[in-house]
Design a protein around this motif. Sequence first.
Motif, PDB file in Angstrom:
ATOM      1  N   GLY A  98      -4.946   5.118  -3.393  1.00 53.52           N
ATOM      2  CA  GLY A  98      -5.814   4.041  -3.403  1.00 53.52           C
ATOM      3  C   GLY A  98      -5.631   3.860  -5.049  1.00 53.52           C
ATOM      4  O   GLY A  98      -5.299   4.774  -5.696  1.00 53.52           O
ATOM      5  N   ILE A  99      -5.955   2.729  -5.575  1.00 56.21           N
ATOM      6  CA  ILE A  99      -5.866   2.345  -6.847  1.00 56.21           C
ATOM      7  C   ILE A  99      -7.424   1.734  -7.229  1.00 56.21           C
ATOM      8  O   ILE A  99      -7.646   0.796  -6.534  1.00 56.21           O
ATOM      9  N   CYS A 100      -7.572   2.386  -8.568  1.00 56.72           N
ATOM     10  CA  CYS A 100      -9.269   1.928  -8.879  1.00 56.72           C
ATOM     11  C   CYS A 100      -8.715   0.969  -9.951  1.00 56.72           C
ATOM     12  O   CYS A 100      -8.219   1.246 -11.103  1.00 56.72           O
ATOM     13  N   HIS A 101      -8.968  -0.420  -9.817  1.00 59.52           N
ATOM     14  CA  HIS A 101      -8.452  -1.577 -10.866  1.00 59.52           C
ATOM     15  C   HIS A 101      -9.251  -1.570 -11.987  1.00 59.52           C
ATOM     16  O   HIS A 101      -8.999  -2.115 -13.029  1.00 59.52           O
ATOM     17  N   TYR A 119      -5.509 -10.856  -6.269  1.00 55.10           N
ATOM     18  CA  TYR A 119      -4.674  -9.856  -6.055  1.00 55.10           C
ATOM     19  C   TYR A 119      -3.082 -10.096  -6.822  1.00 55.10           C
ATOM     20  O   TYR A 119      -2.664  -9.157  -7.385  1.00 55.10           O
ATOM     21  N   LEU A 161     -11.669  -3.241  -4.466  1.00 56.55           N
ATOM     22  CA  LEU A 161     -11.467  -4.106  -3.545  1.00 56.55           C
ATOM     23  C   LEU A 161     -12.263  -5.129  -4.128  1.00 56.55           C
ATOM     24  O   LEU A 161     -13.281  -5.072  -4.767  1.00 56.55           O
ATOM     25  N   LEU A 162     -11.916  -6.419  -3.708  1.00 53.56           N
ATOM     26  CA  LEU A 162     -13.023  -7.467  -3.809  1.00 53.56           C
ATOM     27  C   LEU A 162     -13.840  -7.481  -2.666  1.00 53.56           C
ATOM     28  O   LEU A 162     -13.671  -7.583  -1.398  1.00 53.56           O
ATOM     29  N   ASN A 170      -3.262  -8.594 -10.000  1.00 55.68           N
ATOM     30  CA  ASN A 170      -3.586  -7.249 -10.110  1.00 55.68           C
ATOM     31  C   ASN A 170      -4.701  -6.803 -10.668  1.00 55.68           C
ATOM     32  O   ASN A 170      -5.158  -5.751 -11.020  1.00 55.68           O
ATOM     33  N   TYR A 171      -5.853  -7.516 -10.184  1.00 59.46           N
ATOM     34  CA  TYR A 171      -7.332  -7.018 -10.281  1.00 59.46           C
ATOM     35  C   TYR A 171      -7.624  -6.193  -9.075  1.00 59.46           C
ATOM     36  O   TYR A 171      -8.685  -5.448  -9.480  1.00 59.46           O
ATOM     37  N   ILE A 172      -7.136  -6.338  -8.110  1.00 60.45           N
ATOM     38  CA  ILE A 172      -7.471  -5.707  -6.776  1.00 60.45           C
ATOM     39  C   ILE A 172      -6.495  -5.034  -5.783  1.00 60.45           C
ATOM     40  O   ILE A 172      -5.291  -5.379  -5.930  1.00 60.45           O
ATOM     41  N   GLU A 173      -6.975  -4.123  -4.961  1.00 60.64           N
ATOM     42  CA  GLU A 173      -5.960  -3.606  -3.863  1.00 60.64           C
ATOM     43  C   GLU A 173      -6.067  -4.335  -2.757  1.00 60.64           C
ATOM     44  O   GLU A 173      -5.318  -4.143  -1.602  1.00 60.64           O
ATOM     45  N   THR A 188       1.025  -1.148  -0.100  1.00 61.39           N
ATOM     46  CA  THR A 188      -0.161   0.006   0.008  1.00 61.39           C
ATOM     47  C   THR A 188       1.020   1.044  -0.186  1.00 61.39           C
ATOM     48  O   THR A 188       2.057   1.188   0.893  1.00 61.39           O
TER      49      THR A 188
END
Lengths: 414, 488
Positions: free
Chosen positions: A46-49, A102, A60-61, A105-108, A42
Motif C-alpha cells: 500500500g502507499i500512503c500519499h 488518482y 484513499l479518498l 497521484n494523490y490517492i491509491e 496495485t
Amino acid sequence: MAARTVLQKLEILADAAKYDASCASSGTAKRNSMGGKGIGSTEGMGICHAYAPDGRCISLLKILLTNHCIFDCHYCVNRKSSNVARARFTPQEVVDLTLAFYRRNYIEGLFLSSGIVKSSNHTMEQLVEVARILREEHDFHGYIHLKTIPEADPEIVHQAGLYADRVSINVELPTDSGLNRLAPDKNAAQIEGAMGKVKADLVEAKDAKKRFKHAPRFAPAGQSTQMIVGADAATDSDIVGKASRLYDSFKLRRVYYSAFSPIPDASAVLPLKRPPLIREHRLYQSDWLMRFYGYRPDEVMQATEADGNLPLDIDPKLAWALKFREQFPVDVNRASKEQMLRVPGLGVKAVGKILASRRHRALRLDDVARLTLSITKVRPFICTVDWRPVLLTDRADLRRLVAPKTEQLELFAA
Amino acid sequence: MIALDHAGLDTYYVVHLPEADDFDFWREHARALVQCAVPPDRIAWVEPGGSGDLFAQGERHMPVAPAEAKPVRANRRFVSLARNAILHSDPERFALLYRLLWRLQANPRIMEDKADTDVRQVEELAKNVRRDSHKMHAFVRFRLVESGEEEEAGEHYVAWFEPEHHILRANAGFFMRRFSNMRWSILTPRGSLHWDGATMSEGPPAQRSDAPQGDPTEDLWRSYYASIFNPARLKVGAMLKEMPKKYWKNMPEAALIPELIAGAQNREAAMVEKGKSVFSGEFEDRPDTLEAIDKAIHACRKCPIGRLDNHAVMGEGPRDAALMIVGEQPGDHEDQTGRPFVGPAGKLLDQHLDQAGIDRCSAYLTNAVKHFKYVPKIVRGGKRRLHQNPQAKEIDTCRWWIESERAIVRPKLVLAMGASAARGLLGRTVSISKVRGAPIPLEDGSELWVTAHPSYLLRLDGPAREEQARLFDADLAAVKARLGEVSG
C-alpha cells in the motif's frame, strides 16, 4: 437552500467519513493499466500519499456517498437525530473526484461508505454503482474499498465484492449489550451473519480461481471490520477476546480499533471525554502480538491488569514479560524463535537477524545492540556470551526501570 | 596473496562511472577487478560530477583478467541489495559494495551475518533508497497542463519532485504501469522522465520553474485533506516521522498543516464544550436514591427544556413497584402541582386503569422528560403555555434520569405511553402501532410494553376515539395479565 457545490459536499462527506480508521490499500492482487484504456495499478504494497496532523495515513479518498441516515446510532455523527449539515453525492460525482485525484497521484483509490438512505438495499446499490462505473466505464485499476451494509440483500453485497478489493462491515462495539444500547437499529447477529456470508464468498472465489483461470475475483484484499473503543464499558479483555473470535470465525484481514472521539452534536448517552488514545495504541499492539508474535488471545489477556484493561504506561508485551519473569532471561545464542519473539524490545525483524547472525558468531551484547533499536530495553531479558542479567529480573523495581518515562506518553496525549 | 603480473601491488585504479545509477557498469568492472585480485583500497570509484579522484596517477585502463581466473561469486541477496544501494547519493557506496564483494569471495555466507559492519552499512543504504523510492511513489504530485494546440493536444500531467537519491530511472516503471494511458512528465534536479502513452524518454535535469505552478483540483484536494483530519487526535510526531518537512514544499496540501495544528486544540475544546451544554457526562455517578434524583432533576439544565420557566416533576409511587408507567413529559397542571399525571390526560388514565383493574397507587408513575416543554402564547384573557413535543435529543438527554429511576425501583414491567416514552426506554423511535401488544425485553431482564399516550385519545372524537380507547384498554388488560404472571 442553494445546491451545494462539489467542494462543499466534499467537505461535509469527508468530515463525516473520518471516524473510520482504516485507510489500508495493501494486500490486493497485483495489476496495472498497461494495455488497457484506463489508469491505475496495485503492486502489493500500500502507499500512503499523505499524512494528516493526526498521524494517520491518507491512502484513499475516504468519503461517504451521503451522510443522510435513517439509523440513529448514538456514537455516530451522522445519526438521524444529529443536527450536522447533510449532503449527498451522485455516484458520477464520486467517480469524477476519484479519477481527478488518482491522475494527480494523490490517492491509491477509493474507500466509499454511506449513511443509510431510503433502504439498505438502495444504499448498497448506489455504492456498487460507483464501483461499477469506475471499473467498467473507466477501466480503473486502483484500489476500491466498499463498506457493506449488513441489512442489504446478500446478492448486492456479492456484487460489491466483485468490483472491490476489500469489503468491510463494522461490528461497531465489542459487546452485544453495547450495540443494543448505542446502536439500537443494528443487530449483532445480522452483522455477523453478513460477515459469514462474505467469508463464504471469499472461500468460494478462491476455490474457483484454483480450478478456473478466469474465475471472477472476489475482494482479493479480503474483509475487515472496526470496533469503537471507549464508548461503552467493555474492557480490553472483552475487546481482545472479541477480535480473536472475529479473526477465527470470519478470516478477517484486519480488525481496526477506533478510540471513541468526541463528535460534534454528540448524543446524550455517550461519554463526554474520549478514552486516552494510547489505549487504542495498546490494543493495536496486542493485535500485533496475536498476528505476528505467536501469542494466543488468552496470553494477551494475561497481560491485562485487575480491571481487565491493558496497562497504559507499558506495552502489552512488556506487561506479559513482567508477569512471567521465570521465562527470562532468554539466551539469544540458543533460544528458539518463539522464545525470542517474547523478549520485550525484539521485533520480528530483529529476531530474524539474530537467528541468521548466530550461525556465524557467538553473539555478544554489542552484536545484539547492532541488530536492535534499543539494547537498554532488551538487556534485562536476554543473555549473551558476555552478559547475564541475573539480578535484574528479580528486582522489584524492574517495571520502573524498563517502563518508558511518563513524559514520552504525553506525545500521544497531546 | 599471489600477485598477478598485470595487477601489481603498487598499482592503483580509477574507475569513472558513466551514470550515478549504472549498476551494470559497476558490476562488470567490479567483477574484472576481483578476478585480477585488486584489493579494495587500490580502487577509486568516481561518479559523474564527483571529485573522488584521490589517485591522480591512478591507472585508468582496466586490468585484464587471466583466462584461468575463478568466476566471481555473488549471491542473490548481495545483488538485490547492491542494485538498490548503488542508487544512494553517498559517494562511498561503490567502494563499500566492492569491499563487501571482495569479502564475499572468502566468506560466501557473509550476507547472513547481520552483525557485520559492511553488511549492515549496505543494508542501511539499500533501505534508505527503498524509502526514497517509496516516498516518490507517494509524494509526486502531478499538475494538469492543457495544451490545446499542435498535434500533441490533450491533457499533460507534469510533476516536480526532488528525490534524495539517484532513483528516478529505477522508478520509471512504476509510474508507467500506473499511468500507462496518461501523458506525463516527472521533472527533478537529477533528470526528467517523459511518457507519452507509448514510449518513455529521458530529459536533462530540470528546475522547479519548469513545472506548472498550480492546478484547480488542488483546492478540492486541500479541502479533502483538511476535512479528513480529526482534530481530536492530534499526533504531529507520527505525521512528521512519515512525512518529513523536506517533502512539504512540493505538496500542495502541506501548506495547511500549521493552521490545522494550531486550530486543532481549539476545535476539540469547542466540540466538548458544545456537547457539555446539552448533555450530561455519562459515567458521572448515578444518584442512588429517589430523593437524590428528585433533587438532581430540579437542578438539571442539560437540555434547553430545563432552562425554561418550569419545575421538574419527579415520578411517584412505591419504591418497589412491579409496574412502572412512563409518560412523555409533565404538562401545565403537572408543572404547577409538581406531581405526574394530574391533568386531563392523567384523569383519563385513571379511568382506564380502573377499568383494567390496575391500582394506580401500586404503580410507579413517571415521565420520559422531566420538565414541561412549551411555547408561550398570548390568548384572549392572558398568556398560555402551549405543550410542545420534546425532540429526540432532549429525550435521549433525559434518559439518564429514567434509567436512574429504573435502577432503583427495578420494575418487572414498564409501560411506555406514547412514542416519546418508548424512545426514553429504547433509545430509538418506534412506531406504536407496530410494537404495541407484545413485550420488548429490556437489558436488565424486565419487559417493556408500549401503548399510546392518553392525551392522544383526548384529541380524537367519535369512532376513531372509540377505536383507540379499545386498543388502549386491550394494552392495559394485557399488562394486567402479564403482571399477574410475573409477580405470581
